[in-house]
Design an enzyme around this catalytic site. Structure first.
Site, PDB file in Angstrom:
ATOM      1  N   ASN A   1       0.841  -1.196   0.000  1.00 47.43           N
ATOM      2  CA  ASN A   1       0.000   0.000   0.000  1.00 47.43           C
ATOM      3  C   ASN A   1       0.878   1.249   0.000  1.00 47.43           C
ATOM      4  O   ASN A   1       2.098   1.153   0.062  1.00 47.43           O
ATOM      5  CB  ASN A   1      -0.961  -0.013   1.207  1.00 47.43           C
ATOM      6  CG  ASN A   1      -0.224  -0.008   2.518  1.00 47.43           C
ATOM      7  OD1 ASN A   1       0.408   0.982   2.894  1.00 47.43           O
ATOM      8  ND2 ASN A   1      -0.274  -1.139   3.218  1.00 47.43           N
ATOM      9  N   ARG A   2       0.260   2.408  -0.071  1.00 50.51           N
ATOM     10  CA  ARG A   2       0.993   3.661  -0.276  1.00 50.51           C
ATOM     11  C   ARG A   2       1.423   4.374   1.006  1.00 50.51           C
ATOM     12  O   ARG A   2       1.824   5.534   0.960  1.00 50.51           O
ATOM     13  CB  ARG A   2       0.141   4.627  -1.114  1.00 50.51           C
ATOM     14  CG  ARG A   2      -0.118   4.128  -2.509  1.00 50.51           C
ATOM     15  CD  ARG A   2      -0.809   5.196  -3.348  1.00 50.51           C
ATOM     16  NE  ARG A   2      -1.175   4.660  -4.649  1.00 50.51           N
ATOM     17  CZ  ARG A   2      -0.312   4.513  -5.644  1.00 50.51           C
ATOM     18  NH1 ARG A   2       0.961   4.866  -5.492  1.00 50.51           N
ATOM     19  NH2 ARG A   2      -0.715   4.005  -6.793  1.00 50.51           N
TER      20      ARG A   2
END
Ligand code: C5P
Length: 243
Positions: free
Chosen positions: A30-31
């Site tokens: 994920n970011r």
């Protein structure tokens, strides 16, 4: 806050984003940059706490925001006296182990990491190969345990305060808050820090805007500004919380 109001406390902060292996070379991630968690760790250390930072795939450039003095790295580092001990982890399973181990002595646990809800069911030892003319195998996912909910249920340490984060996407601010309220009640944490994320907000950005809810979903405080400003507001709220 120039006060040492966290002196004598041990706080555990998870930061970054977990990576769930698909095969030896690929992952689902994920970011999350880990910036908010690192800011929480730095702020707690500045206020006198002994800090264990469980860092999931946090870039060195982000870890540089920690005070250089007293910084220790590696699994055994959690035992070091003052300052910030960094424990590096990759997957959700590794993060869970590290957080649970550190939580046994923690006065506060803050789950700022973006933890994968699901992981691939099987992780082959060899790299998955493309076979010409054959469609790809689907990746079957299974659910990860909810670390935050588990910590809130178990309370390893008397009086321990458990804090969660909720990154919500939503167009209207009310939308984001409504999701946060439901999550606060469901997770059982003492505090839930709700922030709106999207393309240019939250993840990776230098600043943040949050609403802190109690376990019943009531607003405790709001904060906006740099991730350090938000971090100090979270510690202020923690110090006012009686679990
Ligand atoms: O449900 P959601 O993932 O939005 O909840 C976010 C909060 O729950 C964060 O504090 C995150 O660290 C934590 N979490 C967890 N274990 C999971 C998923 C999320 O501790 N498997």
């Amino acid at each position: 806050a120039a006060t040492r109001d966290l002196a004598g406390r041990h706080v555990v902060v998870s930061a970054g984003g977990t990576r769930e292996p698909i095969d030896p070379v690929r992952f689902i991630g994920n970011r999350s940059s880990g910036r908010q968690g690192v800011a929480l760790a730095a702020a707690a250390a500045a206020r006198g706490a002994r800090v264990t930072l469980v860092a999931a795939n946090v870039d060195d450039s982000v870890l540089r925001d920690l005070p250089a003095a007293n910084r220790a790295e590696g699994p055994g580092a959690a035992e070091s006296a003052d300052g910030v001990a960094v424990v590096h982890v990759g997957s959700t399973a590794e993060l869970a182990d590290a957080v649970h181990a550190a939580a046994t002595t923690a006065d506060v646990v803050v789950m700022a990491a973006a933890v994968a809800d699901f992981r691939p069911e099987n992780t082959p030892d060899a790299k998955i190969k493309k076979v010409p003319g054959r469609p790809p195998e689907p990746i079957r996912l299974v659910e990860n345990p909810d670390i935050l909910a588990g910590l809130a249920r178990e309370r390893r340490h008397a009086g321990q305060v458990v804090v969660g984060f909720a990154a919500e996407t939503g167009d209207a601010a009310g939308d984001v808050l409504q999701h946060g309220r439901e999550k606060a009640r469901r997770k059982g944490a003492d505090l839930l820090v709700v922030n709106a994320v999207g393309r240019d907000r939250g993840f990776g950005a230098a600043s943040n805007e949050v609403t802190v809810l109690d376990g019943a979903g009531e607003v405790v405080t709001r904060a906006a500004g740099s991730k350090r400003v938000v971090a100090d507001a979270v510690w202020d709220a923690v110090l006012k919380t009686r679990p």
